[in-house]
Design a protein around this motif. Structure first.
Motif, PDB file in Angstrom:
ATOM      1  N   GLN A 227     112.445  35.766  27.076  1.00 37.76           N
ATOM      2  CA  GLN A 227     111.005  35.952  26.848  1.00 37.76           C
ATOM      3  C   GLN A 227     110.722  36.734  25.554  1.00 37.76           C
ATOM      4  OE1 GLN A 227     109.246  37.431  30.661  1.00 37.76           O
ATOM      5  NE2 GLN A 227     111.163  36.794  31.614  1.00 37.76           N
ATOM      6  N   PRO A 228     111.173  36.181  24.397  1.00 32.31           N
ATOM      7  CA  PRO A 228     111.119  36.967  23.154  1.00 32.31           C
ATOM      8  C   PRO A 228     109.787  36.878  22.414  1.00 32.31           C
ATOM      9  CG  PRO A 228     112.174  34.873  22.719  1.00 32.31           C
ATOM     10  CD  PRO A 228     111.787  34.860  24.185  1.00 32.31           C
ATOM     11  N   TRP A 229     108.688  36.978  23.138  1.00 30.18           N
ATOM     12  CA  TRP A 229     107.393  36.689  22.534  1.00 30.18           C
ATOM     13  C   TRP A 229     106.385  37.828  22.662  1.00 30.18           C
ATOM     14  CZ3 TRP A 229     108.801  32.198  25.897  1.00 30.18           C
ATOM     15  CH2 TRP A 229     108.783  32.537  27.260  1.00 30.18           C
ATOM     16  N   HIS A 230     105.408  37.785  21.802  1.00 29.69           N
ATOM     17  CA  HIS A 230     104.211  38.636  21.843  1.00 29.69           C
ATOM     18  C   HIS A 230     103.018  37.738  21.561  1.00 29.69           C
ATOM     19  CE1 HIS A 230     106.039  42.763  21.605  1.00 29.69           C
ATOM     20  NE2 HIS A 230     107.067  42.050  21.145  1.00 29.69           N
ATOM     21  N   PHE A 231     101.835  38.219  21.906  1.00 28.22           N
ATOM     22  CA  PHE A 231     100.612  37.438  21.708  1.00 28.22           C
ATOM     23  C   PHE A 231      99.528  38.373  21.178  1.00 28.22           C
ATOM     24  CE2 PHE A 231     103.176  35.865  25.161  1.00 28.22           C
ATOM     25  CZ  PHE A 231     103.357  34.534  24.821  1.00 28.22           C
ATOM     26  N   VAL A 232      98.930  37.965  20.082  1.00 30.74           N
ATOM     27  CA  VAL A 232      97.800  38.735  19.548  1.00 30.74           C
ATOM     28  C   VAL A 232      96.539  37.913  19.796  1.00 30.74           C
ATOM     29  CG1 VAL A 232      96.798  39.911  17.574  1.00 30.74           C
ATOM     30  CG2 VAL A 232      99.292  39.692  17.748  1.00 30.74           C
ATOM     31  N   VAL A 233      95.681  38.434  20.656  1.00 31.51           N
ATOM     32  CA  VAL A 233      94.403  37.782  20.941  1.00 31.51           C
ATOM     33  C   VAL A 233      93.401  38.233  19.884  1.00 31.51           C
ATOM     34  CG1 VAL A 233      92.536  37.518  22.623  1.00 31.51           C
ATOM     35  CG2 VAL A 233      94.914  37.782  23.409  1.00 31.51           C
ATOM     36  N   ILE A 234      92.770  37.260  19.246  1.00 37.53           N
ATOM     37  CA  ILE A 234      91.820  37.561  18.168  1.00 37.53           C
ATOM     38  C   ILE A 234      90.453  37.036  18.602  1.00 37.53           C
ATOM     39  CG2 ILE A 234      91.314  37.271  15.697  1.00 37.53           C
ATOM     40  CD1 ILE A 234      94.368  36.251  15.562  1.00 37.53           C
ATOM     41  N   ASP A 235      89.516  37.954  18.823  1.00 38.88           N
ATOM     42  CA  ASP A 235      88.170  37.503  19.196  1.00 38.88           C
ATOM     43  C   ASP A 235      87.087  38.257  18.437  1.00 38.88           C
ATOM     44  OD1 ASP A 235      88.328  39.921  20.501  1.00 38.88           O
ATOM     45  OD2 ASP A 235      88.065  39.106  22.518  1.00 38.88           O
TER      46      ASP A 235
ATOM     47  N   ARG B 245      84.997  29.369  12.930  1.00 43.11           N
ATOM     48  CA  ARG B 245      83.880  29.004  13.813  1.00 43.11           C
ATOM     49  C   ARG B 245      84.267  29.062  15.289  1.00 43.11           C
ATOM     50  NH1 ARG B 245      84.912  24.618  10.530  1.00 43.11           N
ATOM     51  NH2 ARG B 245      85.580  23.492  12.401  1.00 43.11           N
ATOM     52  N   ALA B 246      85.441  29.578  15.577  1.00 40.64           N
ATOM     53  CA  ALA B 246      85.938  29.584  16.960  1.00 40.64           C
ATOM     54  C   ALA B 246      85.662  30.931  17.612  1.00 40.64           C
ATOM     55  CB  ALA B 246      87.437  29.316  16.962  1.00 40.64           C
ATOM     56  N   PRO B 247      85.539  30.951  18.936  1.00 34.89           N
ATOM     57  CA  PRO B 247      85.348  32.235  19.625  1.00 34.89           C
ATOM     58  C   PRO B 247      86.644  33.014  19.822  1.00 34.89           C
ATOM     59  CG  PRO B 247      85.311  30.433  21.214  1.00 34.89           C
ATOM     60  CD  PRO B 247      85.400  29.799  19.843  1.00 34.89           C
ATOM     61  N   CYS B 248      87.782  32.331  19.677  1.00 33.89           N
ATOM     62  CA  CYS B 248      89.039  32.997  20.034  1.00 33.89           C
ATOM     63  C   CYS B 248      90.228  32.294  19.371  1.00 33.89           C
ATOM     64  CB  CYS B 248      89.209  32.946  21.564  1.00 33.89           C
ATOM     65  SG  CYS B 248      90.589  33.920  22.199  1.00 33.89           S
ATOM     66  N   ALA B 249      91.252  33.061  19.108  1.00 37.72           N
ATOM     67  CA  ALA B 249      92.530  32.504  18.659  1.00 37.72           C
ATOM     68  C   ALA B 249      93.629  33.394  19.216  1.00 37.72           C
ATOM     69  CB  ALA B 249      92.602  32.451  17.132  1.00 37.72           C
TER      70      ALA B 249
END
Lengths: 169, 169
Positions: free
Chosen positions: B43-51, B71-75
């Motif tokens: 599980q070598p992952w991280h996640f950056v939520v951009i809103d 133009r997106a609400p989230c990435a």
């Protein structure tokens, strides 16, 4: 099976019933593989379906961690054709998306499957190339072994809140 | 949505309604990402939520093919921590499986998403590293832009029988 549930409950399954996987189910699984996203929709993949018992029994000699293949009714070798890809960095991304779709399609259709890594392990790439007469222009990428499950595995809790970052590190 | 259908009907969605993605939906999507298979379950992952709108508007300046992010609400930026992986060849496989699960979870939950490649494109890796203060030990891998869909795309026929081989080439 509900789609989100399928994502959460998929497990690696290495023990299979002594029961063939019908050809139409294999084709459905390959249909899901080929719906994976790929960079610029290049679809740089091939699939070798292996269901001859003699070949399945040979697989552990080319992949030491794929011993379950010898007792499985079916395996799919996902291959890349790098010349078709948008660039070399996209080969593992596109073929991994296709591999993940195979695992999920198998689970959705009542089968169990396991992903055995081949990419970037030269001995395994060479072994599969030789075993299956794969041309030099094509690169063995991953082996998915599958069948009707003969084991039940609990669903692990893998959510790690410390791996989630908000609007920056 | 039925699981197999979700695999077949997922499309890349680049136009989104002006509607936020609730935090609990983002967490469900990340839960599916973290259920992806990884080599030796590392599980070598991280996640950056951009809103944050200001950050989303900056994304096209670091990824020329991610203009839809503005133009997106989230990435979600999927990142690898290579030191956690079973080996360097597994980084793109593990993180691609997680990325594909994000796309499928979004689709299963009524959202639309698109995978923008970052891996092996040094400018994009450096751009996201700078934009989001990502440490040197962590590698930006892929950007998934998502939101409630504001476009409907037909399901393409991607099945290519010539890409299927039986028991050898």
């Amino acid at each position: 099976m509900e789609a989100y549930e399928a994502l959460i409950t998929r497990r690696s399954i290495r023990q299979y019933q002594d029961k063939a996987v019908p050809a139409e189910i294999v084709d459905k699984i390959l249909g899901a593989a080929m719906q994976a996203p790929s960079a610029v929709d290049t679809q740089p993949w091939h699939f070798v379906v292996i269901d001859e018992a003699d070949l399945l029994r040979e697989i552990p000699s080319v992949h030491q961690y794929a011993k379950m293949a010898a007792r499985a009714p079916c395996a799919i070798l996902v291959c890349a054709e790098p010349a078709l890809a948008h660039g070399p960095g996209y080969v593992p991304q596109d073929c991994s998306a296709a591999t993940e779709n195979i695992l999920l399609a198998a689970h959705a259709l009542g089968l169990g499957a396991v992903w055995c890594g081949v990419y970037a392990v030269p001995d395994r790439e060479a072994g599969f190339r030789s075993l299956l007469s794969i041309p030099e222009s094509v690169q063995p990428f991953s082996l998915v072994v599958l069948g009707y499950p003969d084991e039940a595995r609990p669903q692990p809790e893998r959510f790690k809140p410390e791996r989630v970052h908000r609007n920056g590190w």
